[in-house]
Scaffold this motif. Structure first.
Motif, PDB file in Angstrom:
ATOM      1  N   PHE A  20       0.810  -1.212   0.000  1.00 47.53           N
ATOM      2  CA  PHE A  20       0.000   0.000   0.000  1.00 47.53           C
ATOM      3  C   PHE A  20       0.847   1.267   0.000  1.00 47.53           C
ATOM      4  CE2 PHE A  20      -3.580  -2.558   1.950  1.00 47.53           C
ATOM      5  CZ  PHE A  20      -4.331  -2.543   0.786  1.00 47.53           C
ATOM      6  N   LEU A  21       1.979   1.253   0.667  1.00 38.84           N
ATOM      7  CA  LEU A  21       2.764   2.467   0.814  1.00 38.84           C
ATOM      8  C   LEU A  21       3.844   2.647  -0.248  1.00 38.84           C
ATOM      9  CD1 LEU A  21       3.194   2.562   4.678  1.00 38.84           C
ATOM     10  CD2 LEU A  21       1.654   3.902   3.266  1.00 38.84           C
ATOM     11  N   LEU A  22       4.315   1.582  -0.861  1.00 38.64           N
ATOM     12  CA  LEU A  22       5.422   1.703  -1.804  1.00 38.64           C
ATOM     13  C   LEU A  22       5.017   1.472  -3.261  1.00 38.64           C
ATOM     14  CD1 LEU A  22       8.207  -0.134   0.208  1.00 38.64           C
ATOM     15  CD2 LEU A  22       7.837   2.318  -0.030  1.00 38.64           C
ATOM     16  N   ILE A  23       4.189   0.490  -3.510  1.00 35.61           N
ATOM     17  CA  ILE A  23       3.901   0.099  -4.894  1.00 35.61           C
ATOM     18  C   ILE A  23       2.680   0.821  -5.445  1.00 35.61           C
ATOM     19  CG2 ILE A  23       3.307  -1.856  -6.362  1.00 35.61           C
ATOM     20  CD1 ILE A  23       4.966  -3.587  -4.432  1.00 35.61           C
ATOM     21  N   LEU A  24       1.589   0.826  -4.699  1.00 38.16           N
ATOM     22  CA  LEU A  24       0.348   1.399  -5.217  1.00 38.16           C
ATOM     23  C   LEU A  24       0.415   2.905  -5.494  1.00 38.16           C
ATOM     24  CD1 LEU A  24      -2.444  -0.580  -3.389  1.00 38.16           C
ATOM     25  CD2 LEU A  24      -1.683  -0.757  -5.730  1.00 38.16           C
ATOM     26  N   PRO A  25       1.026   3.750  -4.647  1.00 35.74           N
ATOM     27  CA  PRO A  25       1.068   5.181  -4.994  1.00 35.74           C
ATOM     28  C   PRO A  25       1.807   5.447  -6.297  1.00 35.74           C
ATOM     29  CG  PRO A  25       1.539   4.907  -2.691  1.00 35.74           C
ATOM     30  CD  PRO A  25       1.504   3.527  -3.279  1.00 35.74           C
ATOM     31  N   ALA A  26       2.862   4.709  -6.570  1.00 34.51           N
ATOM     32  CA  ALA A  26       3.585   4.920  -7.827  1.00 34.51           C
ATOM     33  C   ALA A  26       2.719   4.531  -9.019  1.00 34.51           C
ATOM     34  CB  ALA A  26       4.879   4.107  -7.821  1.00 34.51           C
ATOM     35  N   LYS A  27       1.934   3.470  -8.885  1.00 30.17           N
ATOM     36  CA  LYS A  27       1.060   3.048  -9.980  1.00 30.17           C
ATOM     37  C   LYS A  27      -0.091   4.036 -10.184  1.00 30.17           C
ATOM     38  CE  LYS A  27       1.862  -1.885 -10.118  1.00 30.17           C
ATOM     39  NZ  LYS A  27       2.222  -1.923 -11.513  1.00 30.17           N
ATOM     40  N   VAL A  28      -0.626   4.563  -9.102  1.00 29.71           N
ATOM     41  CA  VAL A  28      -1.736   5.509  -9.225  1.00 29.71           C
ATOM     42  C   VAL A  28      -1.250   6.832  -9.821  1.00 29.71           C
ATOM     43  CG1 VAL A  28      -3.389   6.878  -7.883  1.00 29.71           C
ATOM     44  CG2 VAL A  28      -3.086   4.460  -7.394  1.00 29.71           C
ATOM     45  N   LEU A  29      -0.097   7.303  -9.379  1.00 26.09           N
ATOM     46  CA  LEU A  29       0.415   8.576  -9.877  1.00 26.09           C
ATOM     47  C   LEU A  29       0.947   8.485 -11.300  1.00 26.09           C
ATOM     48  CD1 LEU A  29       2.214   9.907  -6.704  1.00 26.09           C
ATOM     49  CD2 LEU A  29       0.058  10.668  -7.683  1.00 26.09           C
ATOM     50  N   ALA A  30       1.165   7.290 -11.813  1.00 25.79           N
ATOM     51  CA  ALA A  30       1.667   7.133 -13.170  1.00 25.79           C
ATOM     52  C   ALA A  30       0.580   7.302 -14.217  1.00 25.79           C
ATOM     53  CB  ALA A  30       2.327   5.765 -13.332  1.00 25.79           C
ATOM     54  N   HIS A  31      -0.688   7.313 -13.801  1.00 26.93           N
ATOM     55  CA  HIS A  31      -1.781   7.468 -14.754  1.00 26.93           C
ATOM     56  C   HIS A  31      -1.801   8.882 -15.316  1.00 26.93           C
ATOM     57  CE1 HIS A  31      -3.721   3.605 -14.273  1.00 26.93           C
ATOM     58  NE2 HIS A  31      -3.566   3.712 -12.969  1.00 26.93           N
ATOM     59  N   THR A  32      -2.115   8.989 -16.576  1.00 27.23           N
ATOM     60  CA  THR A  32      -2.276  10.299 -17.209  1.00 27.23           C
ATOM     61  C   THR A  32      -3.724  10.456 -17.638  1.00 27.23           C
ATOM     62  OG1 THR A  32      -1.691   9.401 -19.361  1.00 27.23           O
ATOM     63  CG2 THR A  32       0.094  10.337 -18.046  1.00 27.23           C
ATOM     64  N   PHE A  33      -4.174  11.668 -17.633  1.00 23.21           N
ATOM     65  CA  PHE A  33      -5.536  11.948 -18.042  1.00 23.21           C
ATOM     66  C   PHE A  33      -5.571  12.145 -19.557  1.00 23.21           C
ATOM     67  CE2 PHE A  33      -5.404  13.431 -13.640  1.00 23.21           C
ATOM     68  CZ  PHE A  33      -6.439  12.679 -13.128  1.00 23.21           C
ATOM     69  N   PRO A  34      -6.515  11.523 -20.266  1.00 25.36           N
ATOM     70  CA  PRO A  34      -6.550  11.663 -21.724  1.00 25.36           C
ATOM     71  C   PRO A  34      -6.967  13.056 -22.176  1.00 25.36           C
ATOM     72  CG  PRO A  34      -8.413  10.377 -20.955  1.00 25.36           C
ATOM     73  CD  PRO A  34      -7.528  10.614 -19.767  1.00 25.36           C
ATOM     74  N   ASN A  35      -7.743  13.756 -21.373  1.00 26.77           N
ATOM     75  CA  ASN A  35      -8.210  15.087 -21.760  1.00 26.77           C
ATOM     76  C   ASN A  35      -7.641  16.113 -20.790  1.00 26.77           C
ATOM     77  OD1 ASN A  35      -9.799  13.899 -23.743  1.00 26.77           O
ATOM     78  ND2 ASN A  35     -11.531  13.656 -22.360  1.00 26.77           N
ATOM     79  N   ASP A  36      -6.522  16.695 -21.157  1.00 28.96           N
ATOM     80  CA  ASP A  36      -5.953  17.739 -20.318  1.00 28.96           C
ATOM     81  C   ASP A  36      -6.781  19.005 -20.482  1.00 28.96           C
ATOM     82  OD1 ASP A  36      -3.883  16.223 -19.325  1.00 28.96           O
ATOM     83  OD2 ASP A  36      -2.580  16.667 -21.032  1.00 28.96           O
ATOM     84  N   PRO A  37      -7.080  19.697 -19.400  1.00 32.29           N
ATOM     85  CA  PRO A  37      -7.881  20.909 -19.523  1.00 32.29           C
ATOM     86  C   PRO A  37      -7.096  22.020 -20.207  1.00 32.29           C
ATOM     87  CG  PRO A  37      -7.160  20.591 -17.273  1.00 32.29           C
ATOM     88  CD  PRO A  37      -6.762  19.368 -18.035  1.00 32.29           C
ATOM     89  N   SER A  38      -7.762  22.690 -21.109  1.00 32.08           N
ATOM     90  CA  SER A  38      -7.102  23.791 -21.810  1.00 32.08           C
ATOM     91  C   SER A  38      -7.263  25.061 -20.980  1.00 32.08           C
ATOM     92  CB  SER A  38      -7.716  23.982 -23.193  1.00 32.08           C
ATOM     93  OG  SER A  38      -9.087  24.283 -23.064  1.00 32.08           O
ATOM     94  N   PRO A  39      -6.264  25.915 -20.990  1.00 31.42           N
ATOM     95  CA  PRO A  39      -6.383  27.160 -20.212  1.00 31.42           C
ATOM     96  C   PRO A  39      -7.427  28.082 -20.835  1.00 31.42           C
ATOM     97  CG  PRO A  39      -4.358  27.142 -21.479  1.00 31.42           C
ATOM     98  CD  PRO A  39      -4.975  25.794 -21.641  1.00 31.42           C
ATOM     99  N   GLN A  40      -8.235  28.671 -19.984  1.00 35.66           N
ATOM    100  CA  GLN A  40      -9.264  29.576 -20.461  1.00 35.66           C
ATOM    101  C   GLN A  40      -8.736  30.996 -20.451  1.00 35.66           C
ATOM    102  OE1 GLN A  40     -12.632  28.947 -17.974  1.00 35.66           O
ATOM    103  NE2 GLN A  40     -13.162  26.988 -18.901  1.00 35.66           N
ATOM    104  N   SER A  41      -9.371  31.828 -21.287  1.00 35.94           N
ATOM    105  CA  SER A  41      -8.949  33.225 -21.333  1.00 35.94           C
ATOM    106  C   SER A  41      -9.376  33.927 -20.045  1.00 35.94           C
ATOM    107  CB  SER A  41      -9.567  33.921 -22.544  1.00 35.94           C
ATOM    108  OG  SER A  41     -10.972  33.948 -22.400  1.00 35.94           O
TER     109      SER A  41
END
Length: 55
Positions: A20-41
């Motif tokens: 729980f403390l060593l393996i899972l956080p690295a796997k969870v944080l390695a995910h990328t979001f397919p739709n990055d939010p674009s900056p609004q004006s």
């Protein structure tokens, strides 16, 4: 009473916390979001009033 023997349960507890403390956080944080939010004006959009036909 076998429930009071900590030998197998302590190892299971320690290994599960290591997972729980060593393996899972690295796997969870390695995910990328397919739709990055674009900056609004920063400028505010012009709000137009809506004329409601009151008849």
């Amino acid at each position: 009473m076998p429930q009071l023997n900590p030998a197998p349960w302590m190892a299971i507890l320690i290994f599960s916390w290591l997972i729980f403390l060593l393996i899972l956080p690295a796997k969870v944080l390695a995910h990328t979001f397919p739709n990055d939010p674009s900056p609004q004006s920063t400028e505010m959009p012009k709000i137009e009033t809506w004329t409601w036909p009151w008849h």
